[in-house]
Design an enzyme around this catalytic site. Sequence first.
Site, mmCIF file in Angstrom:
data_model
loop_
_atom_site.group_PDB
_atom_site.id
_atom_site.type_symbol
_atom_site.label_atom_id
_atom_site.label_comp_id
_atom_site.label_asym_id
_atom_site.label_seq_id
_atom_site.Cartn_x
_atom_site.Cartn_y
_atom_site.Cartn_z
ATOM 1 N N GLU A 255 57.489 95.071 100.087
ATOM 2 C CA GLU A 255 57.409 93.701 99.574
ATOM 3 C C GLU A 255 58.699 93.470 98.803
ATOM 4 O O GLU A 255 58.866 93.980 97.698
ATOM 5 C CB GLU A 255 56.163 93.601 98.690
ATOM 6 C CG GLU A 255 55.605 92.213 98.619
ATOM 7 C CD GLU A 255 56.264 91.427 97.538
ATOM 8 O OE1 GLU A 255 57.302 90.791 97.837
ATOM 9 O OE2 GLU A 255 55.768 91.445 96.415
ATOM 10 N N CYS A 289 59.121 87.274 93.063
ATOM 11 C CA CYS A 289 59.529 87.416 94.470
ATOM 12 C C CYS A 289 59.203 86.147 95.248
ATOM 13 O O CYS A 289 59.954 85.744 96.118
ATOM 14 C CB CYS A 289 58.872 88.630 95.087
ATOM 15 S SG CYS A 289 57.122 88.724 94.778
ATOM 16 N N GLU A 388 68.747 85.978 96.670
ATOM 17 C CA GLU A 388 67.764 85.895 95.581
ATOM 18 C C GLU A 388 68.535 85.997 94.253
ATOM 19 O O GLU A 388 69.162 87.019 93.974
ATOM 20 C CB GLU A 388 66.805 87.079 95.740
ATOM 21 C CG GLU A 388 65.556 86.979 94.931
ATOM 22 C CD GLU A 388 64.569 88.116 95.237
ATOM 23 O OE1 GLU A 388 64.994 89.256 95.443
ATOM 24 O OE2 GLU A 388 63.363 87.825 95.249
HETATM 25 P P1 NAD Z 1 64.688 97.902 92.319
HETATM 26 O O1 NAD Z 1 64.227 97.613 93.682
HETATM 27 O O2 NAD Z 1 65.817 98.850 92.191
HETATM 28 O O3 NAD Z 1 63.436 98.528 91.466
HETATM 29 C C1 NAD Z 1 62.088 98.419 91.849
HETATM 30 C C2 NAD Z 1 61.404 99.760 91.669
HETATM 31 O O4 NAD Z 1 62.047 100.732 92.486
HETATM 32 C C3 NAD Z 1 61.465 100.315 90.232
HETATM 33 O O5 NAD Z 1 60.283 101.019 89.932
HETATM 34 C C4 NAD Z 1 62.626 101.295 90.316
HETATM 35 O O6 NAD Z 1 62.568 102.308 89.339
HETATM 36 C C5 NAD Z 1 62.448 101.862 91.695
HETATM 37 N N1 NAD Z 1 63.667 102.421 92.277
HETATM 38 C C6 NAD Z 1 64.958 102.086 92.009
HETATM 39 N N2 NAD Z 1 65.804 102.857 92.729
HETATM 40 C C7 NAD Z 1 65.032 103.687 93.470
HETATM 41 C C8 NAD Z 1 65.316 104.700 94.416
HETATM 42 N N3 NAD Z 1 66.570 105.041 94.747
HETATM 43 N N4 NAD Z 1 64.285 105.336 95.008
HETATM 44 C C9 NAD Z 1 63.015 105.002 94.695
HETATM 45 N N5 NAD Z 1 62.682 104.079 93.786
HETATM 46 C C10 NAD Z 1 63.681 103.417 93.180
HETATM 47 O O7 NAD Z 1 64.982 96.564 91.605
HETATM 48 P P2 NAD Z 1 65.811 96.293 90.251
HETATM 49 O O8 NAD Z 1 67.054 97.124 90.205
HETATM 50 O O9 NAD Z 1 64.872 96.428 89.127
HETATM 51 O O10 NAD Z 1 66.201 94.762 90.445
HETATM 52 C C11 NAD Z 1 67.280 94.410 91.273
HETATM 53 C C12 NAD Z 1 66.969 93.160 92.079
HETATM 54 O O11 NAD Z 1 65.790 93.381 92.854
HETATM 55 C C13 NAD Z 1 66.622 91.932 91.256
HETATM 56 O O12 NAD Z 1 67.747 91.224 90.893
HETATM 57 C C14 NAD Z 1 65.756 91.150 92.198
HETATM 58 O O13 NAD Z 1 66.537 90.363 93.051
HETATM 59 C C15 NAD Z 1 65.067 92.189 93.005
HETATM 60 N N6 NAD Z 1 63.670 92.432 92.565
HETATM 61 C C16 NAD Z 1 62.694 91.928 93.334
HETATM 62 C C17 NAD Z 1 61.374 92.123 92.959
HETATM 63 C C18 NAD Z 1 60.256 91.581 93.763
HETATM 64 O O14 NAD Z 1 59.138 91.445 93.280
HETATM 65 N N7 NAD Z 1 60.482 91.275 95.013
HETATM 66 C C19 NAD Z 1 61.066 92.812 91.800
HETATM 67 C C20 NAD Z 1 62.106 93.342 91.032
HETATM 68 C C21 NAD Z 1 63.405 93.136 91.444
#
Ligand code: NAD
Length: 486
Positions: A255, A289, A388
């Site tokens: 998602e 999202c 986004e």
């Molecule tokens: P991210 O995707 O990096 O983080 C989401 C989750 O994934 C967190 O729990 C994080 O610790 C984990 N994660 C990060 N790197 C990982 C890896 N290498 N392996 C496994 N898990 C990992 O998102 P972010 O850095 O917090 O935000 C960056 C961008 O993502 C935001 O600017 C936004 O555009 C988007 N975002 C979208 C949603 C959504 O609901 N669709 C939510 C948060 C962020």
Amino acid sequence: MPVLPEMPRREALIGGEWVATCETLPVEAPARGEAITRIARGQAEEVDAAVRAAGDAMAGRLGEWSRWSARRRGEWLLAFAATIEADHARLAALECADTGKPLTQARGDISACARYFRFYGGAADKLHGETIPFETDFAVMTWREPHGVCAQIIPWNYPAQIFGRCVAAALAAGNTVVLKPAEEACLSVLRLAELATQAGLPAGVLNVVPGLGREAGAALAAHAGIDHLSFTGSPETGTRVNQAAAANHVPVTLELGGKSPQLVFADADLEAALAAVVRGIIQNAGQTCSAGSRLLVEDACYDAVVARLSERFAALRCDAGERDADCGPLINARQREMLESRLAAARDDGIRVAAAGQLADGAPAGGHFVAPQLLVDIPEGHEVIREELFGPVLAVQRFADEDAAVRLANATDFGLCAGVWTRDGGRQLRLAKRIRSGQVFVNNYGAAGGVELPFGGVGRSGHGREKGFEGLRSYTRLKTLAIRHG
Ligand code: NAD
């Protein structure tokens, strides 16, 4: 500094025990940019222990989970929904302080979390297989079995809601869970885990390992002991975890956000449409999202819509969550700086800010606030309508007819949600068919977050579905039994 709620535990929950990690991470309140507590920094070692505990619970080696009937699981989930409601005030205060979102929104999120447990509690014993007419001397049926150990990696924008969405469905279907919450915001999740253990969930059924994405998250996605992975977050990290899981042939639900359009035609109820358009982008400061971050307006009402929206945007105020204004801060300095640099680039490209909100009088210093903005005069294909931005920024474009509206709506790699505002019934259905997205809302946006409605995207928004019965089915795998009875 406001009075903070009592903080949850700082350890990881593994096999029913709260386990201290060697290091901890600070948790910052986004409204003030100050640390309010610390959380565990789980690493590969803790993830490995959690996956083993979840595997042992699944196999009946740790506690009695595997002997719980579907009805008993459902009853536990229903009782847990009541437990969440009894702790509502504290959970909402934690969510508000931790994510920075307005208190009313945080309260709504905790209620939604309870609703997930109630919905999936009721559904647990209604998940049927099928019988299949085959050759006359056969009886054929399908069984829905749990995957086993479900890994769940969740983001910081809706910790409690996404906990409810993923954990309730996985447990209802009979799985066990290892959850890696986001390092930026996970206090409500830790409190929910505390409540679940107190409420008698057998040891190892729910394990929570806080930590950094590149450490605990990466270790969980690549672990050979998981049987299913559900990830919510950015497309880039989604690709990474998908690849890691593929190496172990683990099924994945992704998602990954969106760039969702709302389409407004001149025959629409504009008052209702504009109220929903504003709500759809300022909710959680646009860090949603499914945010309706693009607005497509028919020529005939474009000027009136921009004028009326400008008034609404100019009246919006940002403040700390507990002061419950229209909009809270962004989650951290990184997100704020990223958004500010994209907005500066957009202005350099000639994009005009038709109206902007303001910081409320008395809002705390040091918060990661970005005032809501209404962007107009956007060249086709520009970044602000493709990417986004994850902030309270609405990009407006105009269209001449239905074909042009559909072309603009689909001019993105994302495909999560869309809103269509028109009184013309034929047009409602034509557009719903032609727009490329997982959900289409007509004369509403988001259906008040209905937990019953399957949710997920196409393209860069991900694949698979959470929520509703479809979400429950995705936490099962199908086994076919063919009996030749002669
Ligand atoms: P991210 O995707 O990096 O983080 C989401 C989750 O994934 C967190 O729990 C994080 O610790 C984990 N994660 C990060 N790197 C990982 C890896 N290498 N392996 C496994 N898990 C990992 O998102 P972010 O850095 O917090 O935000 C960056 C961008 O993502 C935001 O600017 C936004 O555009 C988007 N975002 C979208 C949603 C959504 O609901 N669709 C939510 C948060 C962020």
